[in-house]
Design a protein around this motif. Sequence first.
Motif, PDB file in Angstrom:
ATOM      1  N   LEU C 114       4.061  -0.682   2.640  1.00 47.67           N
ATOM      2  CA  LEU C 114       4.128  -1.956   1.909  1.00 47.67           C
ATOM      3  C   LEU C 114       5.493  -2.120   1.237  1.00 47.67           C
ATOM      4  N   ILE C 115       5.908  -1.095   0.527  1.00 41.43           N
ATOM      5  CA  ILE C 115       7.178  -1.154  -0.199  1.00 41.43           C
ATOM      6  C   ILE C 115       8.320  -1.414   0.764  1.00 41.43           C
ATOM      7  N   GLU C 116       8.287  -0.708   1.900  1.00 41.69           N
ATOM      8  CA  GLU C 116       9.323  -0.873   2.919  1.00 41.69           C
ATOM      9  C   GLU C 116       9.408  -2.346   3.360  1.00 41.69           C
ATOM     10  N   THR C 117       8.236  -2.945   3.584  1.00 38.85           N
ATOM     11  CA  THR C 117       8.212  -4.333   4.040  1.00 38.85           C
ATOM     12  C   THR C 117       8.732  -5.275   2.958  1.00 38.85           C
ATOM     13  N   LEU C 136      -0.897  -6.505  -4.167  1.00 42.00           N
ATOM     14  CA  LEU C 136      -1.317  -6.975  -2.845  1.00 42.00           C
ATOM     15  C   LEU C 136      -2.621  -6.305  -2.420  1.00 42.00           C
ATOM     16  N   LEU C 137      -2.687  -5.001  -2.639  1.00 43.60           N
ATOM     17  CA  LEU C 137      -3.896  -4.276  -2.241  1.00 43.60           C
ATOM     18  C   LEU C 137      -5.095  -4.770  -3.035  1.00 43.60           C
ATOM     19  N   GLU C 138      -4.849  -5.095  -4.326  1.00 48.53           N
ATOM     20  CA  GLU C 138      -5.937  -5.661  -5.123  1.00 48.53           C
ATOM     21  C   GLU C 138      -6.357  -7.008  -4.546  1.00 48.53           C
ATOM     22  N   ASP C 139      -5.362  -7.815  -4.204  1.00 47.98           N
ATOM     23  CA  ASP C 139      -5.650  -9.146  -3.674  1.00 47.98           C
ATOM     24  C   ASP C 139      -6.498  -9.101  -2.410  1.00 47.98           C
ATOM     25  N   VAL C 140      -6.247  -8.097  -1.572  1.00 46.77           N
ATOM     26  CA  VAL C 140      -7.035  -8.040  -0.337  1.00 46.77           C
ATOM     27  C   VAL C 140      -8.320  -7.249  -0.541  1.00 46.77           C
ATOM     28  N   GLY C 141      -8.616  -6.906  -1.801  1.00 46.01           N
ATOM     29  CA  GLY C 141      -9.915  -6.316  -2.097  1.00 46.01           C
ATOM     30  C   GLY C 141     -10.026  -4.836  -1.836  1.00 46.01           C
ATOM     31  N   ILE C 142      -8.927  -4.086  -2.066  1.00 42.05           N
ATOM     32  CA  ILE C 142      -9.033  -2.630  -1.952  1.00 42.05           C
ATOM     33  C   ILE C 142      -9.337  -2.077  -3.335  1.00 42.05           C
ATOM     34  N   PRO C 143     -10.457  -1.416  -3.489  1.00 38.05           N
ATOM     35  CA  PRO C 143     -10.784  -0.870  -4.811  1.00 38.05           C
ATOM     36  C   PRO C 143      -9.827   0.271  -5.186  1.00 38.05           C
ATOM     37  N   ALA C 144      -9.612   0.421  -6.476  1.00 40.04           N
ATOM     38  CA  ALA C 144      -8.727   1.479  -7.002  1.00 40.04           C
ATOM     39  C   ALA C 144      -7.369   1.456  -6.311  1.00 40.04           C
ATOM     40  N   ALA C 145      -6.807   0.243  -6.211  1.00 39.84           N
ATOM     41  CA  ALA C 145      -5.566   0.050  -5.454  1.00 39.84           C
ATOM     42  C   ALA C 145      -4.444   0.952  -5.946  1.00 39.84           C
ATOM     43  N   ALA C 146      -4.360   1.138  -7.252  1.00 42.86           N
ATOM     44  CA  ALA C 146      -3.250   1.912  -7.808  1.00 42.86           C
ATOM     45  C   ALA C 146      -3.242   3.335  -7.273  1.00 42.86           C
ATOM     46  N   ARG C 161      -8.845  -0.717   6.518  1.00 41.69           N
ATOM     47  CA  ARG C 161      -7.535  -0.700   7.162  1.00 41.69           C
ATOM     48  C   ARG C 161      -7.107  -2.110   7.531  1.00 41.69           C
ATOM     49  N   GLN C 162      -8.084  -2.944   7.972  1.00 46.00           N
ATOM     50  CA  GLN C 162      -7.686  -4.309   8.312  1.00 46.00           C
ATOM     51  C   GLN C 162      -7.245  -5.048   7.052  1.00 46.00           C
ATOM     52  N   ARG C 163      -7.840  -4.709   5.922  1.00 40.00           N
ATOM     53  CA  ARG C 163      -7.371  -5.313   4.666  1.00 40.00           C
ATOM     54  C   ARG C 163      -5.926  -4.864   4.384  1.00 40.00           C
ATOM     55  N   VAL C 164      -5.662  -3.603   4.640  1.00 35.11           N
ATOM     56  CA  VAL C 164      -4.296  -3.103   4.441  1.00 35.11           C
ATOM     57  C   VAL C 164      -3.335  -3.841   5.373  1.00 35.11           C
ATOM     58  N   VAL C 165      -3.774  -4.031   6.640  1.00 30.91           N
ATOM     59  CA  VAL C 165      -2.940  -4.747   7.601  1.00 30.91           C
ATOM     60  C   VAL C 165      -2.645  -6.152   7.084  1.00 30.91           C
ATOM     61  N   ALA C 171       2.936  -9.264   2.714  1.00 32.77           N
ATOM     62  CA  ALA C 171       3.794  -8.587   1.739  1.00 32.77           C
ATOM     63  C   ALA C 171       4.975  -9.433   1.296  1.00 32.77           C
ATOM     64  N   ALA C 172       5.592 -10.158   2.224  1.00 33.03           N
ATOM     65  CA  ALA C 172       6.763 -10.953   1.845  1.00 33.03           C
ATOM     66  C   ALA C 172       6.408 -12.435   1.741  1.00 33.03           C
ATOM     67  N   GLU C 173       5.140 -12.702   1.556  1.00 30.93           N
ATOM     68  CA  GLU C 173       4.640 -14.060   1.324  1.00 30.93           C
ATOM     69  C   GLU C 173       5.093 -15.068   2.362  1.00 30.93           C
ATOM     70  N   PRO C 174       4.744 -14.841   3.620  1.00 33.15           N
ATOM     71  CA  PRO C 174       5.111 -15.788   4.666  1.00 33.15           C
ATOM     72  C   PRO C 174       4.331 -17.101   4.528  1.00 33.15           C
ATOM     73  N   LYS C 175       4.894 -18.157   5.132  1.00 38.83           N
ATOM     74  CA  LYS C 175       4.239 -19.469   5.050  1.00 38.83           C
ATOM     75  C   LYS C 175       3.230 -19.645   6.163  1.00 38.83           C
ATOM     76  N   VAL C 176       3.474 -18.926   7.260  1.00 39.18           N
ATOM     77  CA  VAL C 176       2.569 -19.026   8.401  1.00 39.18           C
ATOM     78  C   VAL C 176       2.082 -17.630   8.755  1.00 39.18           C
ATOM     79  N   ILE C 177       0.781 -17.547   9.029  1.00 36.51           N
ATOM     80  CA  ILE C 177       0.227 -16.262   9.488  1.00 36.51           C
ATOM     81  C   ILE C 177      -0.348 -16.464  10.881  1.00 36.51           C
ATOM     82  N   ILE C 178       0.024 -15.570  11.785  1.00 33.16           N
ATOM     83  CA  ILE C 178      -0.604 -15.587  13.096  1.00 33.16           C
ATOM     84  C   ILE C 178      -1.603 -14.449  13.108  1.00 33.16           C
TER      85      ILE C 178
END
Lengths: 316, 325, 329
Positions: C114-117, C136-146, C161-165, C171-178
């Motif tokens: 994530l940091i790299e991205t 971000l991890l909190e936003d996608v619903g990963i418990p105990a993200a920290a 893992r799909q939540r992580v994906v 991560a860089a807040e794109p306007k369009v997601i495919i």
Amino acid sequence: MVDSLIKAPRSRLMLRLDAIRDSHLFYSFTRSWIVMVAAFFALLIVAAAALAPLIAPSNPLDLASLDLMNARIPPRWLENGDPQFLLGTDDQGRDLLSALLYGAQVSIGVALLSTVLAILIGVTVGLIAGYYGGIIDTVIMRLTDVQLTFPAILTALLVNGATRAILGDRQIQGSEFWILVVSIALAFWVKYARVVRASTLQERNKDYVHAARLIGVKSWKIIVHHILPNVLGPVTIIGTISLALAIITEATLSFLGVGLPPSHPSLGTLVQVGNEFLMSGEWWIVFFPGIVLAGLALSVNIVGDWLRDALNPKLR
Amino acid sequence: MLAFLIRRLFEAALVMIVVAIVAFTLFRFVGDPVSQMVSQDATIAQREALKAELGLNDPLIVQCAHFIWKSLHFDFGISYKFREPVVNLLGQRMPATLELAAIASLFAIGIGIPLGVYTGINRDSLLTRVIMAGSLIGVSLPTFLIGILLIYLFAVTLHWLPSYGRGETTSFFGLWQTGLLTSGGLRALVLPAVTLGLFQLTLVMRLVRSEMMEVLRTDYIRFGRARGLTNRAIYFAHALKNTLVPVITVIGVEIGTLIAFSIITETVFQWPGMGLLFIQSVQFADIPIMAAYLLLSAVIFVTLNLVVDILYMLIDPRIRVAVRA
Amino acid sequence: MSDPILSVKDLRVEFATRSGPLRAIDGVSFDLNKGEVLGFVGESGAGKSLTGTAVIGLIDPPGKITGGEIRLEGRRIDHLSIEELRRIRGREIGMIFQDPLTSLDPLMRIGDQLIETIITHVAVSRTEARARAVKLLEDVGIPAAAERVMSYPHEFSGGMRQRVVIALALAAEPKVIIADEPTTALDVSVQAQIIALLKKLTSERGMAVMLITHDMGVIAQIANRVAVMYSGRIVEIGPVADVVRQPAHPYSMGLMGSIPSLHAEHARLKQIPGSMPRLTALPAGCAFSPRCERADARCKVERPALAATGMTTSACFHPVTSTVAEVAG
């Protein structure tokens, strides 16, 4: 509309395109002519070696015919060259061309015989281990593990040294050829044993083998008639690829001075002898055996690689 | 993880025991310890006395245990040819071989990996084709021919580098003769190290290339590209790191091979190392040296395998877990 | 209406082969508006994934965009240099792949990925990037993200893992997601959670989504409009409700007919006879004509263009608007 295979149509398509490009275009344009040249070169050397007694200008093994007056004559086209000796002579006054032809014969002979012997040992051991299984299998496989820890050249050297110690100096004379064959075979039998064991395990559990056992067919008959034919394919391929390795190993042992003696030289021995004259500028004594050896090893390698890819890509 | 290490150690011990038995057989039955130690005209009684003294009348298992025990204390007997303790002979020559093998490995890895990465990324470039064709030749040529060729080019023709020996060496406390501290010693190392490392270089390169091509096709690389990561991050932080497990396996095995192949290189360059000593022992059927060399190389190979196993665990978190489970 | 955020016109993608180019995408056009979810459905090989890959500029050789244009907020992006395109990926357009098990680098902690991205695209410090990664991890619903930022991918379940994906794609807040089959590889129960997550994220962030799937159920749940693809072409495009209820193209109709429904009167699901033609053997006219009950001589030689047909836009000479409307009505 259940298409779980939907994953990535493009990637599947592209894999197919890759395969086409890799196999056909790439192959026919860059590979096949090299393979043709290599095969031609290898056959040429093998034929010349086989016909050595017929085509060689002189017999390099006949020490009586040598004349030290003829020693170290450069190749014919150089200054001081002698039309009698096309590629020049070595320090013993031996015609280099003749020595090369006879030397190639010895090298190829050792390589072929040692590979055949390695296959015989490996196939036998592999069949026994795979067919009988149990403790025999475990012990044999453990031992092959141990041997595989060591590079083949080291095994060959150790066998060679042990044989020399057992035979003693006098008995070694004249049996160097067979010592070499045995050392190389014992260094390379393991991979055949492993491949054969794996295929034997597979075959053994097939229905027809169970059926044959059930009606009381003897074990050795099952092995020879049913299992052996099925394991020979991969063995032949590995054997071909290993030929280049056997040629190199023979040359290396001879170069190290534990192979064939200068009186009955192989290509490796010729390189070893010639190497001593490199410093004094008589480059041809080492150059010609070296180039023939390199060309032989390279071309057999190329043909072997091609054969493996063409016949059985799984063996990579 | 500990259980895994213990299992590996157990396997290593098993290999060592088998090798020790082979070495003992060599030592006891192939060589004849007595006749080498007495003069030609010794009486039978003298021989028998020596035999008893050496413990050669004991049960075989006792003799074997005795042999292993002595080996563990670096007592490998006396060389037939040099009439000197084998351990001294090996000890004197070990630095030369280890330095040669180390520099050759550095050469093979330091050039093999970058070339593999380059040819793996630029699969079809002209330079890649040239490198691949060159590597085929490197794999096919016998080591000694490469050595001779290099000597002819750089020593005989160009006079740039010495053609044999270690050059000038410096002594560390009289224990370790190193050639790494003098320019003469370093110059003498170049040709042998290149000769010895060339084969491994091509192997490492070909392996890194095929692994790179494999990894670059994976989903996580595609996903990395889809996130706009730079090529540098894709190739090095992700792709190269993922190729390392198989690459390290091969490098580990190949360093072992390198030590065995130093026999050839040392012969070509008259390099005063263990390999040269070993080949002389084979020529003269000097069994104690052969047996000791066998044991020593087994120790080196087994150790390398263990190091590889440990490196696996450091690189790949999945193996750490699988091992724990 | 405001300008579309992503506009694709007459896109063509071809694969160079020895026997000439294979046209895998042939004249695809669509607009994607801000905050909109546009679904793409079709069989394997219809070109849905390839369309997504083309938009983000990741088609591998021997594939190539050979025609048309792709505009992001009015700016052409199909002819950008490799480096310019890289800056757009992740930053302007993100992509989610099908298989979360293989989409993450197994040897790198997810926090580092994530940091790299983030650092690649946004000028922030590592500490700040790390805080963002946790958020971000909190936003996608990963418990105990920290704590989970320190974990390796194999330490997560498939759904996690799909939540992580997804977090990585965002991560860089794109306007369009495919999103390319974002739920296909997951268990059914997990699928619903991921769809809900995608829905929540799009509405919160106002992202536009190209949702590529073969699952009409997923489309029905979160897409605004849907494009039906067949043999590298869009055969019908329109609001989801209309395409589902009143498909105009015979292929779309067949597709809808093959969806199981709880309150269906038909005992059997309908099948479309035959299979999609291979790219090497495309018919001259409408690609669907060999399988189409309504096809006539014209369909075999002339290719229909997209045109308004009732509630949707479809490419057919004999759209089925009226009949279905009657049946449905």
